[in-house]
Scaffold this motif. Structure first.
Motif, PDB file in Angstrom:
ATOM      1  N   ASN A   1      -7.222  -7.526 -18.431  1.00  6.47           N
ATOM      2  CA  ASN A   1      -7.825  -7.157 -19.719  1.00  6.47           C
ATOM      3  C   ASN A   1      -8.932  -6.133 -19.549  1.00  6.47           C
ATOM      4  OD1 ASN A   1      -6.221  -9.004 -21.086  1.00  6.47           O
ATOM      5  ND2 ASN A   1      -7.750 -10.651 -20.959  1.00  6.47           N
ATOM      6  N   TYR A   2      -9.506  -6.066 -18.340  1.00  6.15           N
ATOM      7  CA  TYR A   2     -10.651  -5.184 -18.103  1.00  6.15           C
ATOM      8  C   TYR A   2     -10.308  -4.085 -17.094  1.00  6.15           C
ATOM      9  CZ  TYR A   2     -12.778  -9.081 -20.474  1.00  6.15           C
ATOM     10  OH  TYR A   2     -13.063 -10.052 -21.400  1.00  6.15           O
ATOM     11  N   GLY A   3      -9.000  -3.775 -16.965  1.00  5.73           N
ATOM     12  CA  GLY A   3      -8.585  -2.672 -16.116  1.00  5.73           C
ATOM     13  C   GLY A   3      -8.341  -3.023 -14.668  1.00  5.73           C
ATOM     14  N   MET A   4      -8.554  -4.281 -14.279  1.00  2.96           N
ATOM     15  CA  MET A   4      -8.342  -4.705 -12.889  1.00  2.96           C
ATOM     16  C   MET A   4      -6.975  -5.383 -12.829  1.00  2.96           C
ATOM     17  SD  MET A   4     -12.212  -6.204 -12.609  1.00  2.96           S
ATOM     18  CE  MET A   4     -12.026  -7.040 -11.051  1.00  2.96           C
ATOM     19  N   SER A   5      -5.927  -4.590 -12.634  1.00  2.00           N
ATOM     20  CA  SER A   5      -4.556  -5.077 -12.796  1.00  2.00           C
ATOM     21  C   SER A   5      -3.777  -5.213 -11.492  1.00  2.00           C
ATOM     22  CB  SER A   5      -3.783  -4.152 -13.747  1.00  2.00           C
ATOM     23  OG  SER A   5      -3.784  -2.827 -13.243  1.00  2.00           O
ATOM     24  N   THR A   6      -4.387  -4.877 -10.358  1.00  2.00           N
ATOM     25  CA  THR A   6      -3.726  -5.039  -9.063  1.00  2.00           C
ATOM     26  C   THR A   6      -4.536  -6.010  -8.215  1.00  2.00           C
ATOM     27  OG1 THR A   6      -4.940  -3.245  -7.972  1.00  2.00           O
ATOM     28  CG2 THR A   6      -2.919  -2.649  -9.175  1.00  2.00           C
ATOM     29  N   PHE A   7      -3.892  -6.557  -7.181  1.00  2.35           N
ATOM     30  CA  PHE A   7      -4.627  -7.451  -6.283  1.00  2.35           C
ATOM     31  C   PHE A   7      -5.733  -6.691  -5.555  1.00  2.35           C
ATOM     32  CE2 PHE A   7      -0.857 -10.117  -6.832  1.00  2.35           C
ATOM     33  CZ  PHE A   7      -1.465 -11.338  -7.064  1.00  2.35           C
ATOM     34  N   ALA A   8      -5.477  -5.437  -5.220  1.00  2.00           N
ATOM     35  CA  ALA A   8      -6.501  -4.655  -4.533  1.00  2.00           C
ATOM     36  C   ALA A   8      -7.726  -4.436  -5.424  1.00  2.00           C
ATOM     37  CB  ALA A   8      -5.924  -3.307  -4.099  1.00  2.00           C
ATOM     38  N   SER A   9      -7.507  -4.350  -6.748  1.00  2.00           N
ATOM     39  CA  SER A   9      -8.606  -4.022  -7.657  1.00  2.00           C
ATOM     40  C   SER A   9      -9.630  -5.137  -7.815  1.00  2.00           C
ATOM     41  CB  SER A   9      -8.053  -3.657  -9.043  1.00  2.00           C
ATOM     42  OG  SER A   9      -7.487  -4.796  -9.685  1.00  2.00           O
ATOM     43  N   ILE A  10      -9.297  -6.349  -7.386  1.00  2.00           N
ATOM     44  CA  ILE A  10     -10.270  -7.436  -7.523  1.00  2.00           C
ATOM     45  C   ILE A  10     -11.125  -7.591  -6.264  1.00  2.00           C
ATOM     46  CG2 ILE A  10      -8.863  -8.684  -9.213  1.00  2.00           C
ATOM     47  CD1 ILE A  10      -7.984 -10.576  -7.049  1.00  2.00           C
ATOM     48  N   PHE A  11     -11.020  -6.614  -5.373  1.00  2.00           N
ATOM     49  CA  PHE A  11     -11.884  -6.550  -4.191  1.00  2.00           C
ATOM     50  C   PHE A  11     -12.676  -5.251  -4.246  1.00  2.00           C
ATOM     51  CE2 PHE A  11      -8.326  -9.197  -2.980  1.00  2.00           C
ATOM     52  CZ  PHE A  11      -8.910 -10.240  -2.268  1.00  2.00           C
ATOM     53  N   THR A  12     -13.886  -5.267  -3.715  1.00  2.00           N
ATOM     54  CA  THR A  12     -14.651  -4.025  -3.584  1.00  2.00           C
ATOM     55  C   THR A  12     -14.092  -3.237  -2.403  1.00  2.00           C
ATOM     56  OG1 THR A  12     -16.293  -4.888  -2.027  1.00  2.00           O
ATOM     57  CG2 THR A  12     -16.696  -5.276  -4.380  1.00  2.00           C
ATOM     58  N   PRO A  13     -14.346  -1.923  -2.342  1.00  2.00           N
ATOM     59  CA  PRO A  13     -13.859  -1.151  -1.191  1.00  2.00           C
ATOM     60  C   PRO A  13     -14.321  -1.730   0.146  1.00  2.00           C
ATOM     61  CG  PRO A  13     -14.570   0.327  -2.927  1.00  2.00           C
ATOM     62  CD  PRO A  13     -14.956  -1.056  -3.364  1.00  2.00           C
ATOM     63  N   ARG A  14     -15.571  -2.204   0.202  1.00  2.27           N
ATOM     64  CA  ARG A  14     -16.051  -2.763   1.466  1.00  2.27           C
ATOM     65  C   ARG A  14     -15.343  -4.077   1.797  1.00  2.27           C
ATOM     66  NH1 ARG A  14     -22.434  -3.259   2.672  1.00  2.27           N
ATOM     67  NH2 ARG A  14     -22.357  -4.588   0.817  1.00  2.27           N
ATOM     68  N   GLN A  15     -15.078  -4.896   0.790  1.00  5.07           N
ATOM     69  CA  GLN A  15     -14.314  -6.124   1.041  1.00  5.07           C
ATOM     70  C   GLN A  15     -12.922  -5.787   1.567  1.00  5.07           C
ATOM     71  OE1 GLN A  15     -14.703  -7.852  -2.879  1.00  5.07           O
ATOM     72  NE2 GLN A  15     -16.213  -9.355  -2.187  1.00  5.07           N
ATOM     73  N   LEU A  16     -12.285  -4.789   0.980  1.00  2.00           N
ATOM     74  CA  LEU A  16     -10.961  -4.356   1.447  1.00  2.00           C
ATOM     75  C   LEU A  16     -11.037  -3.834   2.880  1.00  2.00           C
ATOM     76  CD1 LEU A  16      -9.615  -2.515  -1.738  1.00  2.00           C
ATOM     77  CD2 LEU A  16      -8.804  -4.683  -0.796  1.00  2.00           C
ATOM     78  N   LEU A  17     -12.080  -3.089   3.185  1.00  2.00           N
ATOM     79  CA  LEU A  17     -12.239  -2.567   4.546  1.00  2.00           C
ATOM     80  C   LEU A  17     -12.329  -3.712   5.546  1.00  2.00           C
ATOM     81  CD1 LEU A  17     -12.766  -0.206   6.511  1.00  2.00           C
ATOM     82  CD2 LEU A  17     -15.216  -0.455   5.985  1.00  2.00           C
ATOM     83  N   GLY A  18     -13.130  -4.729   5.233  1.00  2.00           N
ATOM     84  CA  GLY A  18     -13.281  -5.852   6.154  1.00  2.00           C
ATOM     85  C   GLY A  18     -11.982  -6.623   6.345  1.00  2.00           C
ATOM     86  N   LEU A  19     -11.292  -6.934   5.261  1.00  2.00           N
ATOM     87  CA  LEU A  19     -10.074  -7.753   5.347  1.00  2.00           C
ATOM     88  C   LEU A  19      -8.920  -6.986   5.988  1.00  2.00           C
ATOM     89  CD1 LEU A  19     -10.321  -9.474   1.851  1.00  2.00           C
ATOM     90  CD2 LEU A  19     -10.600 -10.582   4.068  1.00  2.00           C
ATOM     91  N   THR A  20      -8.772  -5.711   5.655  1.00  2.00           N
ATOM     92  CA  THR A  20      -7.677  -4.933   6.265  1.00  2.00           C
ATOM     93  C   THR A  20      -7.917  -4.719   7.754  1.00  2.00           C
ATOM     94  OG1 THR A  20      -8.765  -2.867   5.563  1.00  2.00           O
ATOM     95  CG2 THR A  20      -7.050  -3.764   4.121  1.00  2.00           C
ATOM     96  N   THR A  21      -9.175  -4.515   8.132  1.00  2.00           N
ATOM     97  CA  THR A  21      -9.490  -4.369   9.562  1.00  2.00           C
ATOM     98  C   THR A  21      -9.135  -5.635  10.320  1.00  2.00           C
ATOM     99  OG1 THR A  21     -11.303  -2.826   9.077  1.00  2.00           O
ATOM    100  CG2 THR A  21     -11.340  -3.923  11.222  1.00  2.00           C
ATOM    101  N   LEU A  22      -9.479  -6.778   9.768  1.00  2.00           N
ATOM    102  CA  LEU A  22      -9.159  -8.045  10.432  1.00  2.00           C
ATOM    103  C   LEU A  22      -7.655  -8.282  10.474  1.00  2.00           C
ATOM    104  CD1 LEU A  22     -11.966 -10.230   8.847  1.00  2.00           C
ATOM    105  CD2 LEU A  22     -11.755  -9.653  11.265  1.00  2.00           C
ATOM    106  N   SER A  23      -6.961  -7.911   9.413  1.00  2.00           N
ATOM    107  CA  SER A  23      -5.505  -8.061   9.402  1.00  2.00           C
ATOM    108  C   SER A  23      -4.868  -7.237  10.514  1.00  2.00           C
ATOM    109  CB  SER A  23      -4.954  -7.630   8.038  1.00  2.00           C
ATOM    110  OG  SER A  23      -3.546  -7.690   8.012  1.00  2.00           O
TER     111      SER A  23
END
Length: 962
Positions: A406-428
């Motif tokens: 409803n607020y433009g966050m329509s993907t799973f990636a969009s509910i993470f901040t860029p830094r959160q994504l950086l941390g999780l993808t690096t660990l993956s």
């Protein structure tokens, strides 16, 4: 190996009596505070049953009720004594502390083996022989199957009881959780860790004396720390330290952010203003911490955030607690006070997007957590993070459970901040590197060099690396669960919130970004420890297998015991919610489990959930659910088991019908069971919530789930009329209700428990015909059962002594309030008793022109039933309740009163139930709690009473000798 089941079905304990209150107490205890290593902590799943309930239900499904052996337990008294003995064992067995207590577990396993052996007309294995009992259960015990295995609690507890355990689920996340609990740990049981540090100690002459999968847990800890160290080396600069008030550097625990939206007020000149649900950061008494938003023309967008601590006025606290956006009111511009309705915020989010602004920083200080004002440097570093890849997947168009689109966050990636994504993808990415390293490290250990993969049954170095990688992937999932931009900051606990505190992805206006290298629920160290602690507790070795199957197509092993916790109608959208984890697991360990992660997302179309948006509407969704559940249940019949089937079910909805209150999902599920050819023998309310909480809100406490006990209906079952069904209810329910009370079921659970024998009567018939010859639906049957139960309860009152009848009628109208004496005289005349007798008996107080029931606090402390010349059931209940809760009383003193009541004791117990119902209906929460506790304690008081009787007789006999 052939599966052998008892040839002649006998009543099992679960069909007659279980220690429900003990099970519920332990379930509730673990719901409120799970201990270290509790299996549900290994990975998030929804509506997971407490292990206490699963363990107890399985045990009671497998062990014969004493009434099934009239040649061994000849009298009803002997059967009751044996039943009590089994209950005592169950009370010890359900405790979490018994999970790895081999003495208690072997005692329980022997009881199961004894029932099997007696059914096969042979001697059970020696009671103290662990090996003999295990071998007997493995060769002659029935397999246990859970076709909706979900979070894996039932297969885990079946395995713990020494039985071959099988589970399946359509959802790959559920399958992975099940494998991590029951398949992987036994495969590496007793193995030493392969990491270099542990191997060096072993080479220096050390020994590995492990229990269960402790070696595996140690490697998860080691390689989890390796992930942390390597990730910090690569991306640690994006998580800078802060300067503490004492001038020293400190590690950040979390960054607290506010979402922002463009102000609709033209005078704000397009400023991005904050959307904050509350500015209170810490609720600690004596030193609250909050954020003060202050207008500042020199700051970006015309305002700044300043963290303050100390005392605060009630008015300021109320202002700050409201924030700038509410659940129903929308937002308010912090600059101008302009209104920002949700329609505006949604439109902005979907068109230009919402922004974020750093609001506060939480750091580790010398004596606890320190709250700091935001800094431009910290905010700039965070916004510069750029991950090399993002998880794939669109959020579903499910407006009930997913609010962020409803607020433009329509993907799973969009509910993470860029830094959160950086941390999780690096660990993956690092998990892939860790797998290769573990294979190399395992080459120097005792683990074989077999290259067979884990999913193909391997147990060598490759499979072991896959196993460790599986748990490391679960560490990342746990970090995501505590590390998205939907995690709030818990001011009460000074801690990180969760992405999904409920079974939904709700919008979070202000959120906490945990530091993966700090100390919080979102950190690598904390998440690694939580997963490793679970592995340590997994010491069972019995065979187990979890498969990815649709319950409608399972081929069951002959004679299998089915114990299952199916989807709850439309309450939980498991598949949609699971994609939150699937999008991280697929890139992390998709290669380890190629079949589980072959799809882009979890399977949806065949998921057995009544989801209106997926099936074209509520009616179509209900039809889909009913048909799928019916097919699944028909498939379960193919097991041809000599054991009763146990099915858990929970419900939340209520709908008002002309003949009572029922639940659409509940009634629909029962209908599917009946349509599939099963009869319902019993219903046991398994409660994980505190009953006093619901009672205190003035409503009867609903059980969290109901365990239905089912057997296949006789193919020669009769067809009866509605009238014959009602007459059968009136004839059989009174004894059944009495048995339920004897089993210790408290008043709060009576209504659900009575459904069992009532549905047992309904479902033993092929059909119950209405007046127009149509088949009666379950919904109608449930209403009739409730109606007859109420009739029985009302008839019970007429059996009480006249004083008690008058007291009950007064209580139902006035409680303990005083009214004119004339009203008492009217009630007394209706019961043909003089009002003076009511005063003389002490049931009522004469207030000179007014009358009232005698309050418990005013009752004589010297009262004893054996010396009371006008003994009434009312006084038995009120005095026992008083003594039970008195500082100089307690259970032992109350038990002595019960011992002296004689036949009145059974009536007093029944009256306690009736008083609970009245108090609950009236909304008298404190009074309802008194009677609920009394009724729940009654079986214990009877035990104490019998002990008192025996002791008094012994003393009397000894006195006669002298």
């Amino acid at each position: 190996m052939a599966d052998i089941a008892p040839q002649h079905p006998r009543k099992k304990l679960i069909e007659v009596s279980i220690p429900l209150e003990a099970i519920n107490a332990e379930s509730s205890r673990r719901k409120q505070k799970a201990p270290k290593g509790y299996p549900t902590a290994i990975h998030k799943y929804w509506a997971q049953r407490p292990v206490a309930a699963c363990r107890a239900v399985l045990f009671a499904q497998l062990v014969d009720d004493p009434s099934g052996w009239p040649d061994r337990f000849k009298t009803e008294k002997e059967q009751d004594e044996e039943r009590k003995r089994l209950h005592k064992l169950m009370e010890r067995l359900v405790l979490w502390e018994a999970s790895n207590d081999e003495a208690i577990l072997n005692e329980a396993r022997w009881e199961i083996a004894r029932s099997i052996a007696w059914g096969l007309n042979e001697e059970p294995p020696a009671k103290g022989s662990t090996k003999a009992i295990s071998e007997y259960l493995f060769t002659k015990g029935p397999p246990v199957f859970d076709p909706f295995s979900g979070g894996g609690s039932i297969p885990l507890e079946a395995q713990r009881l020494g039985l071959r355990s099988y589970g399946s689920d359509l959802n790959p996340i559920a399958v992975l959780i099940g494998k991590s609990l029951v398949e992987i740990p036994p495969r590496f049981h007793g193995n030493a860790p392969v990491n270099p540090v542990s191997q060096m100690k072993l080479k220096r002459g050390g020994e590995w004396n492990s229990r269960g999968a402790e070696g595996l847990a140690e490697d998860v800890r080691y390689y989890g720390q390796w992930l942390c160290n390597e990730a910090h080396r690569r991306i640690g600069s994006f998580y800078p330290e802060v300067t503490l008030p004492n001038g020293h550097k400190g590690t950040v625990v979390a960054w607290l952010w506010a979402r922002t939206v463009r102000s609709p007020d033209p005078s704000a000149k397009g400023a991005m203003v904050p959307l904050v649900s509350s500015f209170i950061l810490s609720n600690k008494d004596g030193r609250k911490v909050w954020v003060e938003p202050t207008l500042d023309p020199k700051s970006p967008d015309g305002y700044r955030f300043e963290v303050k601590a100390g005392t605060i006025s009630k008015a300021d606290e109320a202002r700050l607690r409201v924030g700038t956006i509410g659940r129903s009111t929308g937002g308010i511009c912090v600059l101008s006070g302009a209104s920002m309705p949700f329609t505006y915020v949604r439109n902005e989010g979907q068109t230009v997007g919402l922004g974020v602004r750093l609001m506060a920083i939480v750091a580790d200080g010398p004596s606890g957590r320190v709250y700091l004002s935001p800094s431009t440097e910290q905010e700039t570093v965070a916004l510069q993070a750029r991950p090399q890849w993002e998880p794939e997947g669109e959020l579903p168009s499910n407006p009930r459970d997913f609010k962020t689109p409803n607020y433009g966050m329509s993907t799973f990636a969009s509910i993470f901040t860029p830094r959160q994504l950086l941390g999780l993808t690096t660990l993956s990415d690092l998990v892939h590197e860790a797998r290769k390293q573990i294979i190399l490290d395992a080459g120097g250990s005792e683990v074989s060099g077999d290259a067979t993969s884990l999913d193909k049954g391997g147990c060598g170095a490759t499979a072991y690396a896959h196993a460790v990688a599986t748990y490391l992937a679960m560490v990342i999932d746990r970090m995501a669960f505590y590390g998205s931009s939907l995690c709030g900051w818990l001011a009460k606990d000074n801690a990180m919130g969760k992405t999904m505190p409920q079974q939904a992805l709700a919008m979070s206006w202000d959120f906490a970004e945990g530091n993966p290298f700090g100390k919080s629920s979102a950190s690598i160290a904390t998440c690694t420890k939580a997963v490793a602690d679970c592995i340590v507790e997994l010491r069972q070795t019995a065979k187990a297998e979890i498969s990815n199957q649709d319950a409608q197509n399972i081929v069951y092993k002959a004679g299998a015991v089915i114990s299952t916790d199916p989807p709850y109608y439309d309450n939980v959208g498991y598949a949609d919610l699971s994609d939150f984890f699937y999008c991280w697991l697929k890139p992390t360990i998709g290669g380890v489990y190629p079949d589980l992660f072959r799809r882009l997302s979890t399977p949806k179309d065949s998921e057995l959930v009544a989801t209106p948006y997926r099936h074209g509407g509520a009616n179509e969704a209900e039809q889909f659910f009913m048909e799928g559940m019916r097919k699944s249940l028909l498939q379960m019949r193919t097991a041809k088991s000599a054991y009763p089937m146990a099915i858990y079910y929970a419900f939340k909805q209520q709908e008002q019908t002309q003949i009572g209150v029922t639940s659409a999902g509940w009634a629909g599920f029962l209908q599917a069971i009946v349509d599939a050819g099963f009869g319902i023998d019993g219903t046991w309310p398994i409660r994980t919530e505190n009953p006093s909480r619901s009672i205190a809100q003035g409503a009867n406490a609903l059980a969290s789930s109901i365990v239905l006990v089912c057997r296949e209906r006789d193919s020669t079952a009769d067809v009866v009329t509605r009238g014959e069904f009602i007459r059968a209810l009136r004839r059989e329910l009174p004894d059944a209700i009495d048995d339920i009370r004897k089993a210790g079921v408290g008043p709060v659970d009576m209504q659900q428990s009575v459904i069992g024998p009532g549905m047992g009567i309904f479902s033993r018939y092929a059909k119950v015909l209405e007046d127009d010859d149509s088949a009666m639906p379950v919904k109608t049957a449930l209403s009739l059962i409730n109606r007859v139960w109420e009739e029985i309860e009302n008839e019970l009152e007429s059996n009480f002594d006249p004083e008690t009848q008058v007291a009950l009628a007064w209580f139902a109208t006035y409680g303990f309030d005083a009214r004119t004496s004339g009203e008492l005289i009217t009630l007394a005349n209706a019961k043909n008793i003089a009002s003076n007798s009511l005063f003389d008996s002490g049931v009522f107080k004469d207030l000179k022109g007014k009358a009232a029931l005698t309050p418990r606090d005013d009752l004589s402390k010297e009262w004893r039933p054996i010396t009371d010349k006008s003994l009434t059931v009312w006084k038995c209940v009120q005095h026992t309740a008083r003594v039970l809760n008195a500082e100089d009383g307690g259970a032992a003193a109350a038990g002595r009163l019960v011992a002296e009541m004689g036949p009145r004791a059974a009536e007093a117990r029944a009256l306690a139930y009736r008083l609970f119902e009245i108090a609950t209906q009236k909304g008298w929460s404190a009074e309802a709690l008194v009677y609920n506790e009394l009724a729940q304690e009654w079986p214990r008081l009877e035990d104490l009473a019998s002990t008192t009787d025996a002791r008094d007789r012994a003393v009397s006999s000894q006195a006669e000798l002298f």
